[in-house]
Scaffold this motif. Structure first.
Motif, PDB file in Angstrom:
ATOM      1  N   SER A   1       2.581  -3.801   4.378  1.00 12.54           N
ATOM      2  CA  SER A   1       1.385  -3.038   4.718  1.00 12.54           C
ATOM      3  C   SER A   1       1.720  -1.939   5.717  1.00 12.54           C
ATOM      4  O   SER A   1       2.425  -2.185   6.702  1.00 12.54           O
ATOM      5  CB  SER A   1       0.325  -3.978   5.314  1.00 12.54           C
ATOM      6  OG  SER A   1      -0.872  -3.280   5.498  1.00 12.54           O
ATOM      7  N   GLY A   2       1.191  -0.752   5.483  1.00 11.92           N
ATOM      8  CA  GLY A   2       1.469   0.373   6.378  1.00 11.92           C
ATOM      9  C   GLY A   2       0.766   0.272   7.712  1.00 11.92           C
ATOM     10  O   GLY A   2       1.122   0.978   8.664  1.00 11.92           O
ATOM     11  N   CYS A   3      -0.243  -0.597   7.807  1.00 12.50           N
ATOM     12  CA  CYS A   3      -0.919  -0.833   9.092  1.00 12.50           C
ATOM     13  C   CYS A   3      -1.671  -2.159   8.965  1.00 12.50           C
ATOM     14  O   CYS A   3      -1.655  -2.803   7.913  1.00 12.50           O
ATOM     15  CB  CYS A   3      -1.861   0.324   9.454  1.00 12.50           C
ATOM     16  SG  CYS A   3      -3.402   0.352   8.510  1.00 12.50           S
TER      17      CYS A   3
ATOM     18  N   LYS B   1      -4.604  -2.874   8.503  1.00  7.55           N
ATOM     19  CA  LYS B   1      -5.774  -2.931   7.631  1.00  7.55           C
ATOM     20  C   LYS B   1      -5.500  -3.756   6.360  1.00  7.55           C
ATOM     21  O   LYS B   1      -6.378  -4.431   5.845  1.00  7.55           O
ATOM     22  CB  LYS B   1      -6.200  -1.502   7.263  1.00  7.55           C
ATOM     23  CG  LYS B   1      -7.548  -1.430   6.580  1.00  7.55           C
ATOM     24  CD  LYS B   1      -7.964   0.022   6.463  1.00  7.55           C
ATOM     25  CE  LYS B   1      -9.073   0.178   5.448  1.00  7.55           C
ATOM     26  NZ  LYS B   1      -9.368   1.575   5.165  1.00  7.55           N
ATOM     27  N   GLY B   2      -4.276  -3.692   5.859  1.00  5.37           N
ATOM     28  CA  GLY B   2      -3.901  -4.552   4.730  1.00  5.37           C
ATOM     29  C   GLY B   2      -4.623  -4.236   3.432  1.00  5.37           C
ATOM     30  O   GLY B   2      -4.984  -5.143   2.680  1.00  5.37           O
ATOM     31  N   CYS B   3      -4.809  -2.951   3.122  1.00  8.60           N
ATOM     32  CA  CYS B   3      -5.569  -2.552   1.921  1.00  8.60           C
ATOM     33  C   CYS B   3      -5.051  -3.190   0.629  1.00  8.60           C
ATOM     34  O   CYS B   3      -5.819  -3.517  -0.260  1.00  8.60           O
ATOM     35  CB  CYS B   3      -5.483  -1.044   1.726  1.00  8.60           C
ATOM     36  SG  CYS B   3      -6.221  -0.095   3.020  1.00  8.60           S
TER      37      CYS B   3
ATOM     38  N   GLN C   1      -3.134   6.777   8.045  1.00 10.78           N
ATOM     39  CA  GLN C   1      -3.180   5.688   9.029  1.00 10.78           C
ATOM     40  C   GLN C   1      -1.871   4.901   9.111  1.00 10.78           C
ATOM     41  O   GLN C   1      -1.727   4.017   9.956  1.00 10.78           O
ATOM     42  CB  GLN C   1      -4.316   4.724   8.681  1.00 10.78           C
ATOM     43  CG  GLN C   1      -5.689   5.378   8.717  1.00 10.78           C
ATOM     44  CD  GLN C   1      -6.788   4.327   8.796  1.00 10.78           C
ATOM     45  OE1 GLN C   1      -6.873   3.553   9.731  1.00 10.78           O
ATOM     46  NE2 GLN C   1      -7.638   4.304   7.791  1.00 10.78           N
ATOM     47  N   ALA C   2      -0.944   5.209   8.216  1.00  6.48           N
ATOM     48  CA  ALA C   2       0.275   4.391   8.127  1.00  6.48           C
ATOM     49  C   ALA C   2       1.165   4.573   9.348  1.00  6.48           C
ATOM     50  O   ALA C   2       1.301   5.668   9.888  1.00  6.48           O
ATOM     51  CB  ALA C   2       1.046   4.752   6.866  1.00  6.48           C
TER      52      ALA C   2
ATOM     53  N   CYS D   1      -0.418   7.874   3.459  1.00  2.00           N
ATOM     54  CA  CYS D   1      -1.650   7.458   4.131  1.00  2.00           C
ATOM     55  C   CYS D   1      -1.655   7.924   5.588  1.00  2.00           C
ATOM     56  O   CYS D   1      -0.713   7.641   6.336  1.00  2.00           O
ATOM     57  CB  CYS D   1      -1.796   5.942   4.075  1.00  2.00           C
ATOM     58  SG  CYS D   1      -3.284   5.398   4.939  1.00  2.00           S
TER      59      CYS D   1
ATOM     60  N   CYS E   1       0.865  -1.189   0.000  1.00  2.00           N
ATOM     61  CA  CYS E   1       0.000   0.000   0.000  1.00  2.00           C
ATOM     62  C   CYS E   1       0.902   1.239   0.000  1.00  2.00           C
ATOM     63  O   CYS E   1       2.111   1.121   0.191  1.00  2.00           O
ATOM     64  CB  CYS E   1      -0.910  -0.023   1.218  1.00  2.00           C
ATOM     65  SG  CYS E   1      -0.032   0.312   2.751  1.00  2.00           S
ATOM     66  N   PRO E   2       0.339   2.439  -0.162  1.00  2.00           N
ATOM     67  CA  PRO E   2       1.205   3.634  -0.183  1.00  2.00           C
ATOM     68  C   PRO E   2       1.972   3.836   1.131  1.00  2.00           C
ATOM     69  O   PRO E   2       3.095   4.314   1.127  1.00  2.00           O
ATOM     70  CB  PRO E   2       0.233   4.787  -0.423  1.00  2.00           C
ATOM     71  CG  PRO E   2      -0.955   4.160  -1.065  1.00  2.00           C
ATOM     72  CD  PRO E   2      -1.047   2.771  -0.512  1.00  2.00           C
ATOM     73  N   GLY E   3       1.404   3.447   2.269  1.00  3.50           N
ATOM     74  CA  GLY E   3       2.094   3.620   3.545  1.00  3.50           C
ATOM     75  C   GLY E   3       2.384   5.078   3.843  1.00  3.50           C
ATOM     76  O   GLY E   3       1.766   5.998   3.300  1.00  3.50           O
TER      77      GLY E   3
HETATM   78  S1  SF4 Z   1      -3.074  -0.587   4.854  1.00  8.08           S
HETATM   79 FE1  SF4 Z   1      -3.145   1.050   6.364  1.00  8.08          FE
HETATM   80  S2  SF4 Z   1      -1.417   2.339   5.810  1.00  8.08           S
HETATM   81 FE2  SF4 Z   1      -1.824   1.067   4.050  1.00  8.08          FE
HETATM   82  S3  SF4 Z   1      -3.192   2.285   2.753  1.00  8.08           S
HETATM   83 FE3  SF4 Z   1      -4.474   0.975   4.044  1.00  8.08          FE
HETATM   84  S4  SF4 Z   1      -4.978   2.251   5.809  1.00  8.08           S
HETATM   85 FE4  SF4 Z   1      -3.203   3.189   4.801  1.00  8.08          FE
END
Ligand code: SF4
Length: 436
Positions: free
Chosen positions: A375-377, A379-381, A345-346, A343, A337-339
């Motif tokens: 994954s930046g958090c 959530k694992g988008c 939330q990252a 983001c 993800c962009p992280g």
């Molecule tokens: S996984 Fe977390 S950090 Fe990555 S894009 Fe989704 S919300 Fe943002």
């Protein structure tokens, strides 16, 4: 800047589940500005539209454009001051839905080479018919914003790995199957002309049976709770036992491909394109006799060409520009993800580690070619399903999950990038030299 509903009852510190994707009428706030997604129905986009998008990205955004896993193009870094101008320009380019409701419900992935003679029917014609039906029916405005349709004409490359809620695909003979996520061993098998009306009836049945429950926002969950036949019966459609004709990840579609129908397949790491790259891609298409490009859900463009030699020339220039033109490119083994910093939330950077980790990821790759999900958090988008190794940023360090997803329990916690590299190197040795 969005009318998206706030999700109640979230654990403190848990990633926010938005349940929607950015649109042009409903841009999403990110740390680099507003994300604004054009609305493209079907897999075909004109070279002139690509050029228009690149110009909008430069004039109204930060010059970056993402090709999403839903085969849609998304502008980054748009500001409140430039939003109105961007909307007007998208409309002028034919890349804006009629209104916000239409934009939200029109989510269709169609076969990339639709209409070029490789499939059993024209998936883009069905996509246009489906979009019209979705936008005309007020009852379907209650569809959740991520509700997705896939239309697979049976030609290469297949859409089997697209997680669609309702799937229309070529079946045996001249028939078309309409099936539901979570229940694709049963399907309505119909004449092609009946496929879109059936898909719309099933969407209405979903809306009625779901009754607004947030936890039932995808068909797979509704089918898990009620069964396929409950949804089919509600839609007054007869389902029969069905074996999907193919269930495979797409074969090699990057590089110069084809004999009778030729194309150049070109991707950018993580689907992130600069305006200059897109302008050049559109120019290359034109120079080689094509006024259009094709969008794929694998973050790649396919450029139809008259000959394989023309495709090879496009591929050679794209490779020289550092783009991805081979399915063996190690960068494809990493999903991220962009992280941070994009983001909000990252909890750490993700894509910045691509060059360092890609060779290891390739050695860990599973059957779909992915070895590592960054994954930046939690959530694992970028990848809802599991990966051989998933790394989740946590306060600037990483937790490591083996054979699982971003929300699963970590096997190792609090690793630096150096420690991670060692841990991954050890795993590649285990994979290459399994214990006798
Ligand atoms: S996984 Fe977390 S950090 Fe990555 S894009 Fe989704 S919300 Fe943002």
């Amino acid at each position: 800047m969005s009318g998206a509903p706030e999700i109640k009852g979230r654990r403190p510190g848990a990633p926010e589940v938005k349940g929607w994707c950015p649109g042009a009428y409903a841009p999403m706030q990110s740390n680099d500005g507003l994300l604004m997604r054009a609305k493209i129905v079907g897999s075909r986009i004109a070279a002139a539209q690509i050029e228009a998008l690149a110009e909008i990205a430069s004039a109204c955004g930060n010059g970056l454009i993402d090709l999403s896993q839903r085969a849609q193009l998304q502008l980054r870094g748009v500001s409140e001051a430039t939003l109105g101008d961007a909307l007007q320009r998208l409309d002028a380019a034919g890349l804006l839905a009629p209104d916000a409701d239409a934009e939200r419900v029109t989510n269709i992935v169609a076969a990339p080479l639709a209409g070029l003679g490789v499939g059993a029917f024209d998936a883009n014609a069905l996509a246009a018919e489906l979009a019209q039906g979705l936008q005309a029916d007020a009852s379907l405005r209650a569809l959740p914003p991520k509700f997705l349709f896939a239309i697979d004409d049976g030609g290469p490359p297949p859409l089997d790995d697209v997680e669609a809620d309702i799937r229309i695909e070529a079946a045996q003979g001249d028939r078309v199957a309409v099936s539901l996520a979570g229940g694709d061993d049963r399907a309505a098998v119909l004449d092609p002309a009946e496929a879109v009306p059936a898909a719309l009836s099933l969407a209405r049945a979903f809306v009625g049976l779901r009754d607004g429950a947030f936890e039932l926002r995808r068909m797979r969950r509704l089918v898990a709770r009620l069964g396929v036949d409950a949804v089919m019966n509600k839609a007054e459609i007869i389902a029969e036992a069905y074996v999907r004709p193919r269930q495979a990840a797409p074969a090699a579609f990057l590089g110069a491909v084809g004999t009778s129908v030729c194309y150049a397949g070109v991707a950018a790491p993580f689907g992130r394109w600069t305006a200059a790259e897109l302008l050049r891609l559109a120019a290359l298409a034109r120079e080689h006799g094509s006024s259009e490009l094709r969008l794929t859900p694998w973050r790649a463009f396919l450029i139809p060409t008259e000959t394989r030699e023309a495709a090879q020339r496009i591929v050679a220039e794209a490779a020289a520009r550092g783009l991805i033109v081979s399915s063996d490119d190690p960068r494809l083994a990493v999903v991220a993800c962009p992280g941070a910093p994009e983001c909000p939330q990252a909890q750490g950077e993700t894509r910045a580690h691509l060059a360092r980790l890609a060779p290891l990821a390739q050695k860990l790759a599973g059957t779909d070619g992915v070895g590592l999900h960054l994954s930046g958090c939690a959530k694992g988008c970028a990848r809802p399903k599991s990966a051989p190794v998933t790394l989740i940023a946590s306060n600037g360090l990483f937790d490591l999950v083996e054979n699982g997803g971003a929300g699963d329990a970590a096997h190792l916690k609090g690793l630096t990038i150096d420690a991670l590299e060692s841990a991954l190197a050890a795993r590649t040795k285990e994979k290459l030299c399994p214990t006798p």
